[in-house]
Design an enzyme around this catalytic site. Structure first.
Site, PDB file in Angstrom:
ATOM      1  N   ILE A 167       0.832  -1.202   0.000  1.00  0.00           N
ATOM      2  CA  ILE A 167       0.000   0.000   0.000  1.00  0.00           C
ATOM      3  C   ILE A 167       0.867   1.254   0.000  1.00  0.00           C
ATOM      4  O   ILE A 167       0.433   2.333  -0.428  1.00  0.00           O
ATOM      5  CB  ILE A 167      -0.970  -0.015   1.215  1.00  0.00           C
ATOM      6  CG1 ILE A 167      -2.088   1.011   1.064  1.00  0.00           C
ATOM      7  CG2 ILE A 167      -0.206   0.182   2.516  1.00  0.00           C
ATOM      8  CD1 ILE A 167      -3.129   0.617   0.066  1.00  0.00           C
ATOM      9  N   SER A 541      -4.017 -52.286 -26.394  1.00  0.00           N
ATOM     10  CA  SER A 541      -4.087 -51.977 -24.950  1.00  0.00           C
ATOM     11  C   SER A 541      -2.765 -51.405 -24.451  1.00  0.00           C
ATOM     12  O   SER A 541      -2.036 -52.061 -23.707  1.00  0.00           O
ATOM     13  CB  SER A 541      -4.492 -53.202 -24.140  1.00  0.00           C
ATOM     14  OG  SER A 541      -3.776 -54.348 -24.488  1.00  0.00           O
TER      15      SER A 541
END
Length: 632
Positions: A167, A541
């Site tokens: 800030i 597979s």
């Protein structure tokens, strides 16, 4: 005489008792990259005077190295422990720190801000009571702010602090703080947080971190530390119904049998009636035993052993609960899933699911929707990639006891484990049981698999041929079936190409579709085995996990993996269908051996050398195996 600690007013025992009486708050810091999470934690430790002299000396020395001789202290170095973190000035792993003040004890988790480490943030949030979500005052709300807020809400974090950091770099602007607060409230309005506090801070300068800042007279709320010391948390576990997963059965001698575990929620006293959730068997608590002494009451977090008035069956993984408020018991449920692995999650693939002390086999049967964590939209999906979140349906190999996650985090959460690597690949939060299984029961049949097999004078089995396209597996399987037929054996051959003309005609060749392709064929193969047939399956597979899934559907000895080991060079040379040529030209995507992987079997029952032997000789090896194992 007790030893004195620092103050002549407190003895060692008094000091320890004072610490024991303090409540504990678990919280995490999260947010986007470089929002100052590590710096904030370092500042909290520094301003609270919780660092040793050698830590301070090391911090000052390392700060000078980082700033090329400057005098400013880099507080993030107190938390960033990995060399890569210090080099880049970012957090990668979850860093946990313990500290205490006069009013409370704290365990803080510093979680990374990068998108690729979202799973680490979820790990930190899973045990947190409060989340400090940092936002850079210059940048405002970012996608990662939304993502971390959503995950915190999903994981049941009850309390949130929006820390608008840096800030000082916007001149302590009240207007900028209000804008960010309004933006956050707008997108988070649907989150069910118990408390919310927004605080403007400067972690680097210390404003509103431990003490109220004089440079923001417009802010009338508490400092961050004041809020952390005062927020009320932890009451839910005490007021929830009693739950204790059994860690192990304590049987040191023939005269003692107790059930050891940690109380997940609720309280317990001798004389209370408890029930084993899964079986429904109940008894009264005879005693609550600990290492030091018997307890008159047990609270959440207590590690105890309970003895019962009656001999009832319970084992590791079972859950003791209160008689009046029992958990759900089901083998299907719906849950939110956070995917944590590089390899995608695919429905139908088998995983290990660990809930409490119980581990079972589980599959995701359906992805109901995937969540876009930036917009919170529900999207359709066939699989999940790293850090993605979805709402899924699960099917388990056996019923387990659980509570909805929002009612009890301890008994409503689970992890998924890859069965091949044993790595944790997902974390889940159960929402509700799927009751369909309560209406579906196995129908008792008079003619069973054994009766059908005896009628055919053979032992049923699945011969699973796997290998690259062009390896010769279909040719060998066809010869084997032909010779079995001539011997009077009852057979059925399932070929990959043929099945895709009917049963699996709706499936493509993506990884997800291939998993489903094998799952369906495995289910059909199981039915043929129940019919007493020798079943031959010829499929590429390519994934070991799906072949393992097919094996586990059958009884021991009923699955024979046959690896037709033909080199890709030989397969390319044969290329009977021209598929390799198409794949090389880019006309055929996801083709095994070209742009899709094939995982070779590690321990197949039979390995056939497709490079050097004729199909007839390979078929003979299979027939010899069947005869040796007594299949006819």
């Amino acid at each position: 005489m007790d030893q004195v600690i620092d103050s002549p007013k407190l003895s060692v025992s008094e000091y320890l008792q004072e610490q024991n009486d303090k409540t504990l708050l678990r919280f995490l810091t999260c947010g986007s990259v470089d929002d100052g999470k590590s710096t904030l934690i370092g500042r909290l430790l520094y301003d609270s005077k919780l660092l040793f002299e050698d830590q301070l000396a090391t911090l000052e020395r390392d700060s000078k190295k980082r700033s090329a001789g400057g005098d400013e202290i880099d507080f993030s170095l107190l938390v960033d422990g990995l060399e890569a973190e210090r080099e880049q000035g970012i957090t990668i792993d979850v860093a946990y720190r313990f500290f205490t003040t006069d009013k409370r004890k704290f365990i803080v988790a510093d979680t990374p801000g990068h998108v690729q480490y979202t799973r680490n943030m979820a790990t930190g949030a899973s045990s947190a009571d409060l989340a400090v979500i940092l936002v850079d005052a210059r940048k405002g709300i970012l996608p990662q702010t939304r993502r971390h807020s959503f995950i915190a809400s999903l994981l049941g974090v009850q309390h949130v602090v929006l820390a608008v950091n840096k800030i000082d770099l916007v001149d302590f602007s009240e207007q900028r703080f209000s804008e960010i607060l309004e933006d956050y409230r707008t997108f988070s309005s649907g989150f069910d947080f118990t408390s919310f506090q927004a605080i403007p801070i400067s972690a680097k300068c210390g404003d509103n971190v431990t003490l109220k800042s004089q440079r923001m007279p417009w802010y009338m709320g508490p400092s961050l530390l004041e809020h952390l010391e005062g927020v009320e948390v932890g009451t839910e576990r005490y007021t929830a119904p009693f739950r204790m997963p059994v860690q192990w059965v304590n049987r040191p001698n023939l005269d003692f049998r107790g059930f050891a575990g940690t109380v997940a929620s609720g309280t317990l006293r001798p004389g209370d009636e408890v029930v084993v959730a899964k079986s429904g068997r109940s008894s009264k608590v005879a005693s609550i035993v600990t290492m030091d002494e018997d307890k008159t009451v047990a609270h959440p977090g207590d590690a105890i052993t309970i003895t019962l008035s009656d001999e009832i069956d319970a084992s590791r993984g079972d859950v003791f609960s209160s008689l009046e408020h029992r958990p759900d018991v089901a083998d299907q449920f719906a849950a939110h899933l956070i995917w944590m692995a590089e390899a995608a999650m695919l429905p139908g693939r088998s995983y290990l699911l660990k809930i409490g002390r119980k581990t079972v086999t589980a599959t995701v049967t359906e992805i109901k929707h995937k969540v876009d964590v930036n917009t919170f939209q529900h999207l359709a999906a066939k699989g999940l990639e790293l850090n993605e979140i979805a709402f899924c349906a699960f099917a388990l190999s056996e019923p387990v006891a659980f509570d909805p996650y929002e009612a009890n985090k301890q008994t409503g959460s689970f992890i998924l484990i890859d069965r091949f690597t044993n790595q944790t690949v997902g974390a889940g939060m159960i929402w509700y049981a799927l009751r369909r299984s309560s209406n579906i029961h196995w129908q008792a049949l008079d003619v069973n698999k054994t009766a059908r097999s005896e009628l055919k004078h053979q032992k049923p089995v699945v011969l699973w041929f796997t290998g690259l396209s062009g390896s010769g597996k279909s040719t060998v399987a066809n010869i084997v079936e032909k010779q079995l037929h001539e011997l009077g054996r009852h057979t059925m051959l399932l070929d990959g190409d043929n099945v895709r003309h009917g049963l699996n005609r709706d499936l493509g060749f993506t990884e997800a579709d291939r998993v489903e392709n094998i799952r369906r064929v495995a289910e059909v193969s199981k039915l043929f085995v129940d019919a007493g047939l020798i079943t031959l399956v010829s499929f590429i597979s390519p994934f070991s996990s799906e072949r393992r899934m097919a094996r586990e559907m059958l009884e021991a000895g009923e699955f024979v993996e046959i690896f037709v080991d033909t080199s890709v060079e030989e397969c390319r040379e044969r290329d009977p269908k021209g598929l390799y040529a198409k794949a090389d030209r880019g006309e055929l995507k996801n083709f095994t051996g070209v742009d899709a992987p094939y995982e070779k079997p590690e321990l197949p029952e039979i390995t056939l050398n497709g490079d050097n032997e004729t199909p007839e000789k390979l078929a003979q090896q299979v027939l010899e195996y069947l005869k040796r194992e007594g299949h006819w």
